[in-house]
Design an enzyme around this catalytic site. Structure first.
Site, PDB file in Angstrom:
ATOM      1  N   GLU A  38     -13.907  -7.922 -36.576  1.00 42.92           N
ATOM      2  CA  GLU A  38     -14.329  -6.735 -37.319  1.00 42.92           C
ATOM      3  C   GLU A  38     -15.837  -6.741 -37.470  1.00 42.92           C
ATOM      4  O   GLU A  38     -16.425  -7.748 -37.867  1.00 42.92           O
ATOM      5  CB  GLU A  38     -13.657  -6.705 -38.694  1.00 42.92           C
ATOM      6  CG  GLU A  38     -14.201  -5.664 -39.657  1.00 42.92           C
ATOM      7  CD  GLU A  38     -14.132  -4.247 -39.127  1.00 42.92           C
ATOM      8  OE1 GLU A  38     -15.161  -3.539 -39.202  1.00 42.92           O
ATOM      9  OE2 GLU A  38     -13.064  -3.838 -38.630  1.00 42.92           O
ATOM     10  N   LYS A  39     -16.485  -5.605 -37.149  1.00 43.32           N
ATOM     11  CA  LYS A  39     -17.949  -5.555 -37.190  1.00 43.32           C
ATOM     12  C   LYS A  39     -18.501  -5.245 -38.584  1.00 43.32           C
ATOM     13  O   LYS A  39     -19.641  -5.578 -38.888  1.00 43.32           O
ATOM     14  CB  LYS A  39     -18.472  -4.524 -36.195  1.00 43.32           C
ATOM     15  CG  LYS A  39     -18.172  -3.073 -36.534  1.00 43.32           C
ATOM     16  CD  LYS A  39     -18.834  -2.134 -35.535  1.00 43.32           C
ATOM     17  CE  LYS A  39     -18.598  -0.682 -35.898  1.00 43.32           C
ATOM     18  NZ  LYS A  39     -19.252   0.243 -34.957  1.00 43.32           N
ATOM     19  N   CYS A  46     -10.004   2.873 -44.831  1.00 40.82           N
ATOM     20  CA  CYS A  46      -9.136   3.087 -45.990  1.00 40.82           C
ATOM     21  C   CYS A  46      -9.697   2.426 -47.249  1.00 40.82           C
ATOM     22  O   CYS A  46      -9.840   3.056 -48.287  1.00 40.82           O
ATOM     23  CB  CYS A  46      -7.738   2.552 -45.702  1.00 40.82           C
ATOM     24  SG  CYS A  46      -6.690   2.493 -47.168  1.00 40.82           S
ATOM     25  N   GLY A 180     -10.849  22.741 -45.009  1.00 36.44           N
ATOM     26  CA  GLY A 180      -9.908  22.797 -46.120  1.00 36.44           C
ATOM     27  C   GLY A 180      -8.688  21.931 -45.908  1.00 36.44           C
ATOM     28  O   GLY A 180      -7.621  22.202 -46.461  1.00 36.44           O
ATOM     29  N   ILE A 183      -9.262  15.918 -46.636  1.00 41.34           N
ATOM     30  CA  ILE A 183     -10.555  15.413 -47.122  1.00 41.34           C
ATOM     31  C   ILE A 183     -11.288  16.489 -47.905  1.00 41.34           C
ATOM     32  O   ILE A 183     -11.817  16.241 -49.000  1.00 41.34           O
ATOM     33  CB  ILE A 183     -11.418  14.905 -45.947  1.00 41.34           C
ATOM     34  CG1 ILE A 183     -10.716  13.748 -45.229  1.00 41.34           C
ATOM     35  CG2 ILE A 183     -12.799  14.471 -46.428  1.00 41.34           C
ATOM     36  CD1 ILE A 183     -11.387  13.344 -43.920  1.00 41.34           C
ATOM     37  N   ILE A 265     -14.342  18.109 -41.576  1.00 37.28           N
ATOM     38  CA  ILE A 265     -13.496  18.728 -40.548  1.00 37.28           C
ATOM     39  C   ILE A 265     -12.625  17.696 -39.836  1.00 37.28           C
ATOM     40  O   ILE A 265     -12.130  17.941 -38.739  1.00 37.28           O
ATOM     41  CB  ILE A 265     -14.357  19.500 -39.528  1.00 37.28           C
ATOM     42  CG1 ILE A 265     -15.401  18.575 -38.877  1.00 37.28           C
ATOM     43  CG2 ILE A 265     -15.030  20.687 -40.187  1.00 37.28           C
ATOM     44  CD1 ILE A 265     -16.133  19.209 -37.716  1.00 37.28           C
ATOM     45  N   HIS A 439      16.001  11.134 -67.621  1.00 37.71           N
ATOM     46  CA  HIS A 439      15.457  12.298 -68.333  1.00 37.71           C
ATOM     47  C   HIS A 439      14.630  11.825 -69.521  1.00 37.71           C
ATOM     48  O   HIS A 439      15.080  10.960 -70.266  1.00 37.71           O
ATOM     49  CB  HIS A 439      16.598  13.187 -68.823  1.00 37.71           C
ATOM     50  CG  HIS A 439      16.145  14.344 -69.643  1.00 37.71           C
ATOM     51  ND1 HIS A 439      15.588  15.472 -69.089  1.00 37.71           N
ATOM     52  CD2 HIS A 439      16.151  14.539 -70.988  1.00 37.71           C
ATOM     53  CE1 HIS A 439      15.292  16.329 -70.041  1.00 37.71           C
ATOM     54  NE2 HIS A 439      15.614  15.784 -71.215  1.00 37.71           N
TER      55      HIS A 439
END
Length: 462
Positions: A38-39, A46, A180, A183, A265, A439
């Site tokens: 992983e860089k 996430c 819309g 995100i 977008i 309930h």
């Protein structure tokens, strides 16, 4: 380059986000020797730029709204404003705690973790930090980044991406949100709670356009009540700086001005200059193509997460990573039914769904074979207590299973677990109607909806 280890790993994973680390944890649990590269930071989008920090902002916004509106519950409070530095500290503390826990988890499974920018150098190796890491199999899990549009320069100041929005050192007085989808509406919701004047621009006819149209309309109605403005059905044309902000022009000539423009977008795959094409990996528009078992066209390569053209959700990445690990360990995992994956948009009110929309059901089964039912949360006691409104909509194949569950209202994301079981176990309305729901809870709304669909409504009427 020299091999980084004297042995060849069973699995080398390029990318430590949701899909990559889930594959690493499960593969190690199954006895495979795993290297994870992983860089940036373990946890990926996430944990650091997506699910977790955005939900922390949304929760801070929820607290602000509760403080403003507390008198309707008979509680007198004074709202003094947003301390954005303190909000960021709260958000960052949540992220840091989870990050520390994840690092410990990876170490405890004895995964070889390599921090550095890796590049696929052969169908069985990744080059990183001047060394070559060899594996019998390589998993590509390099994730995604925010998308932009041609000619739209994201500068991190006035025109920003979701990454910038998460660390913005001020609450903007006004904002235009381009997009819309999930995100866009989540940031619109959080910023409105913080006091920002928000306008969403969406080229398609509805907000959250991938959801059932009824859910979109309910969200639009709720946003109007909250004072969140939106312009639908006309696409973006250009953006330019003004003296103190940004002006956006749409294809029909309409203009909007605000302090900042958030470009929301969607996200695009991270796949350029990583050696994928050189090794003959089949791709489309930057996505790596895979089959239902996440296998690429190269036998020693698999791919998962936002890098492949499936749902861009962290829990989908988890499931895909686990599937790959189990397949490589000799188990026989079942391919993922992507309609059977829960989807939640965490704005206020929340939008949660399972299965397929009414439109899709009619397309698949025929309009005469599809039955729908809407249960209004006004009939649900706990929703009344919370002062939230919305609906649970069920989509059923006539005389058959429920194939779609679509919910709008506060905390509906917490109901999607039961909805997932209903869809994935192909439950009939009468079978769910037999279950007794506590309930008063909001989960009763799901039970009541199925009671009504089974022909024996309780707190519901036509």
């Amino acid at each position: 380059m020299a091999n980084d280890a004297s042995t060849v790993f069973d699995l080398v994973i390029l990318g430590g986000g949701s899909g990559g680390y889930a594959a690493a944890l499960r593969a190690a649990q199954l006895g495979l020797d795993v290297a994870l590269i992983e860089k940036n930071k373990l946890g990926g989008t996430c944990l650091h730029q997506g699910c977790i920090p955005t939900k922390a902002l949304l929760h801070a916004g929820e607290i602000a709204d509760q403080a403003r509106e507390s008198e309707q519950f008979g509680v007198k409070t004074t709202f003094e404003g947003i301390d954005i530095a303190a909000v960021h500290k709260y958000k960052d503390d949540v992220v840091a705690g989870l990050y520390k826990g994840l690092q410990g988890l990876v170490a405890s499974r004895k995964v070889t973790y390599i921090e550095g920018e890796g590049r696929l150098s052969s169908p069985t190796s990744v080059d990183v930090n001047g060394q070559r890491v060899e594996g019998r199999h390589v998993l590509l899990a390099t994730g995604s980044v925010p998308r932009s549009l041609p000619g739209l320069n994201i500068d991190g100041d006035r025109i920003i991406s979701s990454d910038h929005a998460l660390v913005l050192n001020r609450v903007p007085q006004s904002a235009i949100i381009l997009g819309g989808g999930v995100i866009g509406v989540e940031f619109a919701s959080a910023w409105k709670s913080f006091g920002t004047d928000v306008t969403i621009v969406e080229g398609l006819p509805h907000l959250v356009p991938v959801e059932d149209e009824n859910s979109s309309k309910l969200l639009e109605r709720a946003f109007r009540k909250r004072g969140i403005k939106f312009n639908l059905g006309t696409f973006f044309q250009s953006a330019e700086y003004t003296a103190d902000g940004v002006r956006v022009t749409l294809a029909d000539g309409k203009t909007f001005e605000a302090e900042v423009l958030l470009v929301a977008i969607g996200r695009g795959p991270v796949s350029q200059n990583l050696g994928y094409e050189e090794q003959g990996v089949a791709m489309d528009r930057g996505y790596v193509l895979v089959d239902e078992y996440m296998r690429t066209n190269v036998p020693t390569l698999s791919a998962v997460g936002d890098l492949v053209p499936t749902l861009q959700l962290a829990h989908v990445g988890f499931a895909e990573g686990i599937l790959v690990a189990e397949r490589l360990a000799g188990l026989k995992p079942v391919p993922i039914d992507y309609d059977g994956v829960p989807r939640v948009t965490y704005c206020h009110p929340e939008v949660a769904s399972m299965g397929i929309s009414e439109a899709k059901a009619k397309e698949l089964y025929g309009a005469d074979k599809v039955v729908t039912l809407k249960y209004n949360l006004a009939g649900n006691g706990k929703s009344k207590i919370l002062k939230t409104s919305g609906e649970v909509k069920l989509v059923q194949v006539r005389d058959g299973a429920v194939v779609g569950i679509h919910m709008v209202g506060d905390r509906m994301g917490e109901q999607v677990g039961e909805a997932q079981l209903i869809y994935n176990w192909e439950a009939l309305p009468a079978e769910v109607a037999q279950l007794i729901h506590a309930h008063p809870t909001q989960s009763e709304a799901l039970g009541e909806a199925h009671l009504a669909l089974a022909g024996k409504p309780l707190h519901a009427h036509d």
